[in-house]
Motif scaffolding. Structure first.
Motif, mmCIF file in Angstrom:
data_model
loop_
_atom_site.group_PDB
_atom_site.id
_atom_site.type_symbol
_atom_site.label_atom_id
_atom_site.label_comp_id
_atom_site.label_asym_id
_atom_site.label_seq_id
_atom_site.Cartn_x
_atom_site.Cartn_y
_atom_site.Cartn_z
ATOM 1 N N SER A 1 0.818 -1.215 0.000
ATOM 2 C CA SER A 1 0.000 0.000 0.000
ATOM 3 C C SER A 1 0.852 1.266 0.000
ATOM 4 C CB SER A 1 -0.904 0.016 1.231
ATOM 5 O OG SER A 1 -1.619 1.224 1.291
ATOM 6 N N LYS A 2 0.360 2.268 -0.721
ATOM 7 C CA LYS A 2 1.012 3.581 -0.729
ATOM 8 C C LYS A 2 0.142 4.623 -0.024
ATOM 9 C CE LYS A 2 3.706 2.643 -4.839
ATOM 10 N NZ LYS A 2 4.163 3.107 -6.136
ATOM 11 N N ALA A 3 -0.890 4.146 0.687
ATOM 12 C CA ALA A 3 -1.858 5.032 1.331
ATOM 13 C C ALA A 3 -1.253 5.938 2.400
ATOM 14 C CB ALA A 3 -3.000 4.208 1.936
ATOM 15 N N SER A 4 -0.149 5.531 2.991
ATOM 16 C CA SER A 4 0.469 6.327 4.059
ATOM 17 C C SER A 4 1.784 6.978 3.640
ATOM 18 C CB SER A 4 0.724 5.434 5.284
ATOM 19 O OG SER A 4 -0.474 4.904 5.778
ATOM 20 N N ASP A 5 2.046 7.031 2.342
ATOM 21 C CA ASP A 5 3.325 7.573 1.862
ATOM 22 C C ASP A 5 3.588 9.006 2.310
ATOM 23 O OD1 ASP A 5 3.858 5.158 0.704
ATOM 24 O OD2 ASP A 5 4.173 5.949 -1.323
ATOM 25 N N SER A 6 2.553 9.741 2.621
ATOM 26 C CA SER A 6 2.742 11.122 3.082
ATOM 27 C C SER A 6 3.437 11.180 4.445
ATOM 28 C CB SER A 6 1.396 11.845 3.161
ATOM 29 O OG SER A 6 0.555 11.210 4.115
ATOM 30 N N CYS A 7 3.547 10.046 5.127
ATOM 31 C CA CYS A 7 4.170 10.001 6.462
ATOM 32 C C CYS A 7 5.690 9.820 6.426
ATOM 33 C CB CYS A 7 3.546 8.888 7.295
ATOM 34 S SG CYS A 7 1.794 9.152 7.645
ATOM 35 N N PHE A 8 6.267 9.529 5.267
ATOM 36 C CA PHE A 8 7.726 9.360 5.207
ATOM 37 C C PHE A 8 8.462 10.565 5.804
ATOM 38 C CE2 PHE A 8 7.048 5.891 2.105
ATOM 39 C CZ PHE A 8 7.970 4.971 2.580
ATOM 40 N N PRO A 9 8.129 11.804 5.408
ATOM 41 C CA PRO A 9 8.847 12.954 5.961
ATOM 42 C C PRO A 9 8.704 13.089 7.480
ATOM 43 C CG PRO A 9 7.612 13.600 4.000
ATOM 44 C CD PRO A 9 7.188 12.198 4.355
ATOM 45 N N GLU A 10 7.573 12.671 8.020
ATOM 46 C CA GLU A 10 7.329 12.729 9.469
ATOM 47 C C GLU A 10 8.409 11.969 10.245
ATOM 48 O OE1 GLU A 10 4.072 10.629 12.416
ATOM 49 O OE2 GLU A 10 3.366 11.430 10.493
ATOM 50 N N TYR A 11 8.892 10.884 9.657
ATOM 51 C CA TYR A 11 9.913 10.065 10.305
ATOM 52 C C TYR A 11 11.324 10.392 9.824
ATOM 53 C CZ TYR A 11 5.923 7.104 11.586
ATOM 54 O OH TYR A 11 4.742 6.624 12.074
ATOM 55 N N GLY A 12 11.437 11.290 8.853
ATOM 56 C CA GLY A 12 12.748 11.616 8.295
ATOM 57 C C GLY A 12 13.330 10.470 7.487
ATOM 58 N N ILE A 13 12.453 9.717 6.827
ATOM 59 C CA ILE A 13 12.877 8.567 6.023
ATOM 60 C C ILE A 13 12.674 8.895 4.547
ATOM 61 C CG2 ILE A 13 12.438 6.135 5.506
ATOM 62 C CD1 ILE A 13 11.369 5.858 8.398
ATOM 63 N N ASP A 14 13.697 8.630 3.744
ATOM 64 C CA ASP A 14 13.614 8.849 2.306
ATOM 65 C C ASP A 14 12.760 7.744 1.682
ATOM 66 O OD1 ASP A 14 13.974 9.226 -0.438
ATOM 67 O OD2 ASP A 14 16.155 9.450 -0.285
ATOM 68 N N LYS A 15 11.717 8.133 0.992
ATOM 69 C CA LYS A 15 10.795 7.180 0.375
ATOM 70 C C LYS A 15 11.504 6.253 -0.613
ATOM 71 C CE LYS A 15 7.375 8.623 -2.426
ATOM 72 N NZ LYS A 15 6.057 9.146 -2.845
ATOM 73 N N LYS A 16 12.624 6.688 -1.153
ATOM 74 C CA LYS A 16 13.348 5.893 -2.147
ATOM 75 C C LYS A 16 13.914 4.592 -1.563
ATOM 76 C CE LYS A 16 14.698 10.012 -4.655
ATOM 77 N NZ LYS A 16 15.806 10.949 -4.837
ATOM 78 N N ILE A 17 14.088 4.523 -0.247
ATOM 79 C CA ILE A 17 14.638 3.296 0.345
ATOM 80 C C ILE A 17 13.566 2.216 0.525
ATOM 81 C CG2 ILE A 17 16.384 4.614 1.620
ATOM 82 C CD1 ILE A 17 14.784 3.630 4.215
ATOM 83 N N ALA A 18 12.310 2.596 0.398
ATOM 84 C CA ALA A 18 11.215 1.672 0.710
ATOM 85 C C ALA A 18 11.115 0.530 -0.292
ATOM 86 C CB ALA A 18 9.894 2.427 0.768
ATOM 87 N N VAL A 19 11.190 -0.667 0.234
ATOM 88 C CA VAL A 19 10.909 -1.870 -0.538
ATOM 89 C C VAL A 19 9.546 -2.339 -0.051
ATOM 90 C CG1 VAL A 19 11.645 -4.221 -1.066
ATOM 91 C CG2 VAL A 19 13.350 -2.430 -0.685
ATOM 92 N N ARG A 20 8.656 -2.589 -0.978
ATOM 93 C CA ARG A 20 7.294 -2.997 -0.612
ATOM 94 C C ARG A 20 7.095 -4.481 -0.882
ATOM 95 N NH1 ARG A 20 4.540 2.037 -0.048
ATOM 96 N NH2 ARG A 20 5.780 3.682 -0.982
ATOM 97 N N GLN A 21 6.101 -5.025 -0.224
ATOM 98 C CA GLN A 21 5.809 -6.455 -0.275
ATOM 99 C C GLN A 21 7.078 -7.247 0.019
ATOM 100 O OE1 GLN A 21 3.531 -7.467 -3.801
ATOM 101 N NE2 GLN A 21 1.671 -6.854 -2.741
ATOM 102 N N ALA A 22 7.657 -6.898 1.166
ATOM 103 C CA ALA A 22 8.897 -7.534 1.595
ATOM 104 C C ALA A 22 8.947 -7.574 3.120
ATOM 105 C CB ALA A 22 10.091 -6.745 1.067
ATOM 106 N N ILE A 23 9.611 -8.584 3.643
ATOM 107 C CA ILE A 23 9.918 -8.611 5.068
ATOM 108 C C ILE A 23 11.188 -7.795 5.214
ATOM 109 C CG2 ILE A 23 10.546 -10.036 7.048
ATOM 110 C CD1 ILE A 23 8.893 -12.308 5.705
ATOM 111 N N ILE A 24 11.084 -6.680 5.937
ATOM 112 C CA ILE A 24 12.202 -5.736 5.984
ATOM 113 C C ILE A 24 12.953 -5.751 7.310
ATOM 114 C CG2 ILE A 24 11.191 -4.227 4.253
ATOM 115 C CD1 ILE A 24 10.522 -2.336 6.749
ATOM 116 N N GLY A 25 12.391 -6.377 8.308
ATOM 117 C CA GLY A 25 13.037 -6.369 9.610
ATOM 118 C C GLY A 25 12.250 -7.151 10.630
ATOM 119 N N ALA A 26 12.571 -6.879 11.880
ATOM 120 C CA ALA A 26 11.914 -7.574 12.981
ATOM 121 C C ALA A 26 11.875 -6.669 14.202
ATOM 122 C CB ALA A 26 12.660 -8.862 13.305
#
Length: 137
Positions: free
Chosen positions: A49-74
């Motif tokens: 989902s891209k429904a919350s993409d507007s929140c990337f700046p809130e966390y100071g995270i660059d949207k370009k690093i986002a991998v979707r439909q993936a297990i990214i951590g724990a």
């Protein structure tokens, strides 16, 4: 890898900005409508989902690093408590972002989901467990 370990660990699908914020330690709580008794390691799945993409700046995270439909951590769930909005806050600690996301893993609407019998999900969970470094019993 023993089936015991695979059967015990679960995953939770979260919109990308929030999933990354949890894994990077920038979001210590995940808010849900239902409580959980689950405690321990949970795999963090970045949903498609891209429904919350507007929140990337809130966390100071660059949207370009986002991998979707993936297990990214724990993360490690240590507590669940009612929040002020009538929902529940899952306390996420010991969070980690994997060096290599495990891509091509379709999420699930359920709060927590496991590998089922799908060989692709079993392989993904095995890779994730290795990255967490869980001791096998």
């Amino acid at each position: 890898m023993t089936n015991q370990v695979i059967d015990k660990i679960k995953a939770i699908s979260i919109h990308a900005p929030h999933a990354y914020a949890i894994c990077l330690g920038k979001k210590p709580f995940e808010y849900r409508n239902s409580p959980t008794k689950r405690r321990g390691w949970i795999l963090i799945h970045s949903s498609g989902s891209k429904a919350s993409d507007s929140c990337f700046p809130e966390y100071g995270i660059d949207k370009k690093i986002a991998v979707r439909q993936a297990i990214i951590g724990a993360s490690f769930i240590t507590d669940c408590s009612p929040d002020s909005q009538g929902g529940y806050a899952y306390r996420m600690t010991r969070s980690m972002l994997f060096k290599t996301p495990i891509e091509g893993v379709k999420g699930c609407q359920a709060i927590f989901w496991g590998h089922c019998k799908d060989p692709q999900k079993i392989k993904a969970f095995e890779q994730a467990i290795e990255q967490i470094g869980l001791a096998l019993n």
